[in-house]
Design a protein around this motif. Structure first.
Motif, PDB file in Angstrom:
ATOM      1  N   ASN A  26       0.837  -1.189   0.000  1.00 50.86           N
ATOM      2  CA  ASN A  26       0.000   0.000   0.000  1.00 50.86           C
ATOM      3  C   ASN A  26       0.875   1.243   0.000  1.00 50.86           C
ATOM      4  O   ASN A  26       2.007   1.226   0.501  1.00 50.86           O
ATOM      5  N   SER A  27       0.347   2.318  -0.563  1.00 50.62           N
ATOM      6  CA  SER A  27       1.073   3.590  -0.576  1.00 50.62           C
ATOM      7  C   SER A  27       0.409   4.562   0.391  1.00 50.62           C
ATOM      8  O   SER A  27      -0.800   4.493   0.616  1.00 50.62           O
ATOM      9  N   GLU A  28       1.182   5.464   0.953  1.00 55.51           N
ATOM     10  CA  GLU A  28       0.620   6.479   1.842  1.00 55.51           C
ATOM     11  C   GLU A  28       1.529   7.702   1.837  1.00 55.51           C
ATOM     12  O   GLU A  28       2.746   7.588   1.937  1.00 55.51           O
ATOM     13  N   TRP A  29       0.901   8.867   1.707  1.00 56.54           N
ATOM     14  CA  TRP A  29       1.640  10.119   1.661  1.00 56.54           C
ATOM     15  C   TRP A  29       2.080  10.552   3.057  1.00 56.54           C
ATOM     16  O   TRP A  29       1.389  10.348   4.038  1.00 56.54           O
ATOM     17  N   THR A  30       3.251  11.221   3.108  1.00 59.31           N
ATOM     18  CA  THR A  30       3.746  11.846   4.329  1.00 59.31           C
ATOM     19  C   THR A  30       4.310  13.216   3.979  1.00 59.31           C
ATOM     20  O   THR A  30       5.076  13.340   3.018  1.00 59.31           O
ATOM     21  N   LEU A  31       3.905  14.240   4.732  1.00 61.60           N
ATOM     22  CA  LEU A  31       4.473  15.578   4.567  1.00 61.60           C
ATOM     23  C   LEU A  31       5.620  15.747   5.556  1.00 61.60           C
ATOM     24  O   LEU A  31       5.486  15.409   6.729  1.00 61.60           O
ATOM     25  N   GLU A  32       6.745  16.276   5.073  1.00 62.01           N
ATOM     26  CA  GLU A  32       7.908  16.482   5.937  1.00 62.01           C
ATOM     27  C   GLU A  32       8.300  17.956   5.908  1.00 62.01           C
ATOM     28  O   GLU A  32       8.520  18.533   4.837  1.00 62.01           O
ATOM     29  N   SER A  33       8.401  18.569   7.074  1.00 64.41           N
ATOM     30  CA  SER A  33       8.773  19.980   7.178  1.00 64.41           C
ATOM     31  C   SER A  33      10.294  20.124   7.147  1.00 64.41           C
ATOM     32  O   SER A  33      11.022  19.132   7.291  1.00 64.41           O
ATOM     33  N   PRO A  34      10.806  21.341   6.949  1.00 61.17           N
ATOM     34  CA  PRO A  34      12.266  21.539   6.891  1.00 61.17           C
ATOM     35  C   PRO A  34      13.003  21.049   8.132  1.00 61.17           C
ATOM     36  O   PRO A  34      14.168  20.659   8.055  1.00 61.17           O
ATOM     37  N   ASP A  35      12.323  21.056   9.285  1.00 61.09           N
ATOM     38  CA  ASP A  35      12.998  20.593  10.505  1.00 61.09           C
ATOM     39  C   ASP A  35      12.919  19.083  10.701  1.00 61.09           C
ATOM     40  O   ASP A  35      13.363  18.551  11.718  1.00 61.09           O
ATOM     41  N   GLY A  36      12.333  18.383   9.709  1.00 60.68           N
ATOM     42  CA  GLY A  36      12.267  16.932   9.766  1.00 60.68           C
ATOM     43  C   GLY A  36      11.002  16.362  10.364  1.00 60.68           C
ATOM     44  O   GLY A  36      10.804  15.144  10.367  1.00 60.68           O
ATOM     45  N   ALA A  37      10.118  17.217  10.885  1.00 53.83           N
ATOM     46  CA  ALA A  37       8.849  16.732  11.445  1.00 53.83           C
ATOM     47  C   ALA A  37       7.975  16.175  10.331  1.00 53.83           C
ATOM     48  O   ALA A  37       7.910  16.746   9.233  1.00 53.83           O
ATOM     49  N   ARG A  38       7.300  15.070  10.627  1.00 57.49           N
ATOM     50  CA  ARG A  38       6.496  14.397   9.598  1.00 57.49           C
ATOM     51  C   ARG A  38       5.021  14.360   9.982  1.00 57.49           C
ATOM     52  O   ARG A  38       4.684  14.211  11.159  1.00 57.49           O
TER      53      ARG A  38
END
Length: 366
Positions: free
Chosen positions: A10-22
């Motif tokens: 399965n695929s799933e999106w993850t957003l990652e901020s510049p500080d590495g938080a997901r």
């Protein structure tokens, strides 16, 4: 003991901020889809199995990440998605539809590897076919059938038939439109079909046509309308039978494909075409009616297509092929295909020669 697990990817999106938080998007996308379907948050919570408090917390966090509202609430209309949330949901659906064939093929490869390590493996059939709803359902039914394993690779029809001639698969899926374009499509497949070597297993007949928005704002009613200057078309990938059929229809009308805005764009599945249009990225595409219905689009019929599996004649007596035919002729799978919008399972499971399926081939040979 037989290997009984089914490999799935399965695929799933993850957003990652510049500080590495997901921030994983899976939960919020499922919640938004449930809100769209039920029209309220309480119903969406029941469908997703989460508490009301958890749902609101997830929504508020997502709105903070996106810096955009996701819901519009009113007493008269209930709860609905904002345009931002609507586009986000359809962007995910497009990606899922694009990735589905790749992920399923990879899962099938992993399944094959796992079963090969087991001392007692089930008989295996190698199926090469384009992505479709009846084929997808067949794999699901077979996985629940403990005596039959199907190793699936998604290919265009010509790639599948070429694989069969090289003995790289046991079944090759392909479709042929009924009527005017049947002969041209058969000529297209002819390098890989041999009446002495191959026979056919009939799967189903399906309705293929144009997908448009429910209110058809561009007044699209026929292939000729594809050249309207304000119409955006989305095509199937190069090498696909659907793209070849579109080319034949345009040629019959004397239309140069270069006149069609978007002819060189492409998607790999019927659902990806439908999602592309439902999200507003195109005005029209061509595929199987089931996809239009699932995405809430209007459907304009163009052709009926018969879908077959080509097989080597001498493979019909194998135990795995007999089990496949039993599955095709069983009530459960027949009921599944009959329930697909635009499908007719009336002759499912019939084994026929090429000349029986296409009498004009016999006349040509004579």
């Amino acid at each position: 003991m037989t290997y009984k697990f089914q490999a799935r990817l399965n695929s799933e999106w993850t957003l990652e901020s510049p500080d590495g938080a997901r921030f994983p998007l899976g939960d919020i996308l499922r919640l938004l889809a449930a809100i769209e379907a039920t029209g309220n948050i309480a119903g969406a919570c029941r469908e997703c199995g989460v508490s009301y408090r958890h749902a609101w917390g997830l929504l508020r966090r997502a709105e903070g990440v996106f810096e955009a509202g996701l819901l519009e609430t009113s007493r008269r209309q209930g709860t609905k998605l904002t345009p931002f949330a609507h586009h986000l949901l359809w962007a995910n659906r497009r990606m899922e539809a694009r990735l589905a064939p790749t992920l399923q093929s990879m899962a099938s490869e992993l399944q094959e590897a796992l079963e090969s390590l087991h001392p007692e493996i089930r008989p295996r059939l190698r199926l090469h076919a384009s992505h479709g709803f009846a084929v997808e359902g067949l794999i699901q039914q077979a996985s629940a059938h403990e005596m039959l394993s199907i190793e699936l690779r998604y290919r265009t029809a010509t790639e599948a038939l070429a694989s069969l001639t090289r003995n790289e698969c046991d079944l090759a899926g392909f479709q042929v439109p009924v009527g005017e374009f049947e002969h041209a499509i058969l000529e297209h497949y002819s390098p890989w079909l041999n009446a002495d070597q191959h026979c056919l297993i009939y799967l189903a007949q399906r309705d293929t046509g144009m997908f448009v928005q429910p209110d058809n704002p561009k007044n699209i009613h026929s292939i000729a309308d594809l050249i309207k200057p304000d119409v955006r078309f989305v095509n199937r990938q190069i090498g696909s039978s659907t793209r070849f059929l579109v080319g034949l229809m345009l040629r019959r009308l004397g239309i140069d494909p270069r006149q069609v805005n978007g002819y060189d764009s492409s998607e790999f599945t019927h659902m990806a075409i439908a999602a592309h249009i439902a999200s507003g990225m195109a005005d029209v595409g061509i595929g199987v009616e089931t996809a239009a219905w699932r995405c809430g689009l209007s459907f304009i019929p163009l052709a009926k297509e018969r879908y077959f599996f080509a097989v080597n004649r001498d493979s019909l007596t194998s135990s795995s092929m007999r089990q496949l035919l039993a599955l095709l002729n069983g009530e459960r799978y027949r009921k599944f295909v009959s329930g697909l919008v635009g499908y007719d399972a009336g002759q499912m499971g019939q084994v026929m020669t090429l000349n029986e399926a296409f009498p004009q081939l016999a006349g040509k040979a004579a």
